[in-house]
Every structure is written in C-alpha cells, then in structure tokens.
Design a protein around this motif. Structure first.
Motif, short mmCIF file in Angstrom:
data_model
loop_
_atom_site.label_atom_id
_atom_site.label_comp_id
_atom_site.label_asym_id
_atom_site.label_seq_id
_atom_site.Cartn_x
_atom_site.Cartn_y
_atom_site.Cartn_z
N ALA A 98 0.84 -1.21 0.00
CA ALA A 98 0.00 0.00 0.00
C ALA A 98 0.87 1.25 0.00
O ALA A 98 1.92 1.30 0.63
CB ALA A 98 -0.91 0.01 1.22
N ALA A 99 0.39 2.28 -0.70
CA ALA A 99 1.10 3.57 -0.71
C ALA A 99 0.98 4.23 0.66
O ALA A 99 1.87 4.94 1.11
CB ALA A 99 0.51 4.48 -1.78
N LEU A 100 -0.16 3.98 1.31
CA LEU A 100 -0.41 4.61 2.60
C LEU A 100 -1.20 3.65 3.49
O LEU A 100 -2.20 3.08 3.06
CB LEU A 100 -1.20 5.91 2.39
N LEU A 101 -0.73 3.49 4.73
CA LEU A 101 -1.41 2.62 5.69
C LEU A 101 -1.79 3.48 6.89
O LEU A 101 -0.94 3.83 7.72
CB LEU A 101 -0.47 1.48 6.12
N ILE A 102 -3.07 3.83 6.96
CA ILE A 102 -3.46 4.78 8.01
C ILE A 102 -3.73 4.06 9.33
O ILE A 102 -4.31 2.97 9.35
CB ILE A 102 -4.69 5.62 7.59
N PRO A 103 -3.31 4.68 10.46
CA PRO A 103 -3.61 4.09 11.78
C PRO A 103 -5.08 4.36 12.13
O PRO A 103 -5.41 5.39 12.68
CB PRO A 103 -2.65 4.82 12.73
N ASP A 104 -5.93 3.40 11.77
CA ASP A 104 -7.39 3.59 11.82
C ASP A 104 -7.95 3.32 13.21
O ASP A 104 -8.97 3.89 13.60
CB ASP A 104 -7.99 2.64 10.77
N GLY A 105 -7.26 2.46 13.97
CA GLY A 105 -7.81 2.05 15.27
C GLY A 105 -6.98 2.62 16.42
O GLY A 105 -5.76 2.72 16.33
N ILE A 106 -7.65 2.95 17.52
CA ILE A 106 -6.95 3.54 18.67
C ILE A 106 -5.92 2.55 19.24
O ILE A 106 -4.86 2.95 19.73
CB ILE A 106 -7.96 4.00 19.77
N GLY A 107 -6.22 1.24 19.12
CA GLY A 107 -5.28 0.24 19.63
C GLY A 107 -3.95 0.28 18.90
O GLY A 107 -2.88 0.09 19.49
N VAL A 108 -4.01 0.56 17.61
CA VAL A 108 -2.79 0.64 16.81
C VAL A 108 -2.00 1.90 17.18
O VAL A 108 -0.78 1.87 17.31
CB VAL A 108 -3.13 0.61 15.30
N VAL A 109 -2.73 2.99 17.40
CA VAL A 109 -2.08 4.25 17.82
C VAL A 109 -1.38 4.03 19.17
O VAL A 109 -0.23 4.42 19.37
CB VAL A 109 -3.14 5.38 17.94
N TRP A 110 -2.08 3.39 20.08
CA TRP A 110 -1.52 3.08 21.41
C TRP A 110 -0.26 2.24 21.26
O TRP A 110 0.76 2.52 21.90
CB TRP A 110 -2.60 2.34 22.21
N ALA A 111 -0.31 1.23 20.40
CA ALA A 111 0.85 0.35 20.21
C ALA A 111 2.02 1.12 19.59
O ALA A 111 3.18 0.92 19.97
CB ALA A 111 0.46 -0.84 19.32
N MET A 112 1.73 2.01 18.64
CA MET A 112 2.80 2.80 18.01
C MET A 112 3.48 3.70 19.05
O MET A 112 4.68 3.90 19.03
CB MET A 112 2.23 3.68 16.87
N ARG A 113 2.65 4.22 19.95
CA ARG A 113 3.22 5.08 21.00
C ARG A 113 4.05 4.26 21.97
O ARG A 113 5.17 4.62 22.32
CB ARG A 113 2.09 5.78 21.78
N ARG A 114 3.49 3.13 22.41
CA ARG A 114 4.18 2.32 23.43
C ARG A 114 5.43 1.65 22.91
O ARG A 114 6.46 1.63 23.57
CB ARG A 114 3.22 1.22 23.93
#
Ligand code: UDP
Length: 248
Positions: free
Chosen positions: A65-81
């Motif tokens: 994919a050209a772009l993979l958007i962080p659609d779910g809050i769980g993914v955002v949380w994991a990216m932060r952690r």
C-alpha cells in the motif's frame, strides 16, 4: 507542494504509517498530481493486525500500500508504546470524506464501488450535495459477480476517475484491490469498509465523546454484537503489544 511519504513503522511486524489526517490528504493529493497508477490506501486496526499475522497473502497486500493509516486507537496506542511515536488516529471513514472534499476542490473524478445498491446510491447523493462541485463519475454496488468484473474494470476506466473508493469490507476489498487495481487507471484507491453505510446512516458512528475518549471500538461492540467475535481478538492484541514491550 511535495509532502514527504509518511514514516512507515510496524506494530507486531505489521506495517503502518505515522501520519496525521492532513498529512494523509496531502500525500494522496501528491500521488494524484504525480499521476502514477496502482496507489492504494488501507486502514490498519487491531482486528486487522491479528488477521494479518496469520495471512501471508493479505500481509503482502498491506505491505504494497502507498499509505497505511492508523485507523484504530489500539494501533495508535501500540505505536506510542512500542515505538515512542507521537501517532494519532486517522479513521478511514473520516479520510474518505476528506478526499471527497479534496476532489471537489481540485476537480478530481470519484468512483464509488461497493455496499448495497441503495447504500451506494444514497451515499453518492449525500456526498454530491455535501461537497458542491464533487464529480462522482461512476458507481457500482458491491454485489457484482466474478463474470461482471471485466465490465466493472471497463466502467471505472471509461469514467476517467482519479479516485476509487472500494467498500467491500475486509479482507474482500484488499483482495479485490490486489487483483484488479493493476488493470485500472485510477491514481488513488482507498479501501473504505462500511463507510458508505455510515454516510447514509444505516450504520451509526459512535457519538463524538466515545471517539474523543478512544472508545469507538467499545461503542461498536455494544451496539453491534455481530462484531463481538471480531473484537474478541482485542485483548490478545493488547497482550501481545505489552509482551513485546516487556521483552525489549
Ligand atoms: N459488502 C459488499 N459486497 C460484499 C460484502 C460486503 O459490498 O460482497 C459491503 C457491505 O454492504 C458493507 C461493507 O461491505 O457496506 C462492509 O462493511 P463492514 O463494516 O463490515 O466493513 P469493515 O470496515 O468492518 O471491514
């Protein structure tokens, strides 16, 4: 304007981009203006991460994919952690109308493929009135047969659309994109799941307070018990992230 390609990182080995909503819109515009074909945008959320961990072919679709958007809050949380990234949520259902807004402004043609006929038609009407000047150059419901696919490809190419939205749900839409996008002349394609249903209101999005608190998943779980099975993987996802963090 030449926005950089957003930083690609990964969560549990599954790729995802660190991007804001505006960054996603700007990057999509860059792809359209550059005029290359075969660009697609997919959404990454915890349920998909769990499916992708077990499905190599689908993983390849996401990696391309050209772009993979962080659609779910769980993914955002994991990216932060796990990565310490100041990531924010970019819901696919919100990016889609933003791209329609961009299309109206720039005159890009839009094609809507997917969902039931009445949902597809209703969403086309609502979007056209919401974004004056938006050119919806074609549309087709998501219940066509395999035999009808070559005709659909012709219809999309003949429409001259720059942006194609594919609303078949996951993983059907990703499989469709992988199979048919190489034959299409569109510049950007986004897999939008049930977004057309939320536009016409057959499926309600969570009230803003749930979204602000990062609890949209909880609202959907309670209001749509069919999803409970899919969301049963959420604690497993959280556990895997915490375990990876501890192991580091
Ligand atoms: N859908 C479709 N063709 C199919 C199966 C599903 O067009 O063969 C549509 C369905 O009508 C709905 C969307 O795909 O509009 C799936 O929505 P869902 O919310 O399940 O997608 P998700 O974003 O959760 O993957």
């Amino acid at each position: 304007m030449n926005p950089e390609k957003p930083l690609r990182t990964e969560v549990l080995g599954i790729p995802v981009d660190c991007v804001t909503m505006q960054g996603a819109v700007d990057f999509a515009e860059r792809l359209i203006e550059e005029g290359s074909k075969g660009n697609y945008i997919l959404a990454v959320n915890p349920e998909k991460v769990m499916v992708l961990l077990k499905d190599e072919a689908l993983r390849a679709a996401f990696a391309g994919a050209a772009l993979l958007i962080p659609d779910g809050i769980g993914v955002v949380w994991a990216m932060r952690r796990l990565k310490g990234l100041a990531s924010v949520r970019v819901p696919g259902s919100e990016l889609m109308p933003k791209l329609c807004e961009l299309a109206a402004l720039k005159g890009y043609g839009v094609f809507l493929y997917g969902s039931k006929e009445e949902v597809n038609e209703g969403a086309a009407n609502i979007l056209a009135s919401r974004y004056p000047g938006l050119r919806i150059v074609g549309r087709a419901n998501g219940y066509l047969t395999a035999e009808e696919m070559p005709g659909l490809v012709r219809q999309i190419n003949d429409s001259g659309a720059e942006i194609l939205f594919v609303a078949l749900g996951s993983p059907k839409q990703e499989e469709w994109i992988l199979r048919w996008l190489p034959k299409l002349n569109v510049k950007v394609c986004q897999g939008i799941g049930g977004t057309l249903d939320t536009i016409v209101g057959t499926v309600k999005r969570a009230p803003p307070i749930f979204c602000r608190l990062g609890l949209e998943w909880f609202y959907r779980l309670v209001t749509d018990p069919r999803r409970a099975k899919r969301q049963a993987v959420l604690p497993v996802f959280a556990w895997k992230v915490l375990r990876e963090k501890m192991l580091r």
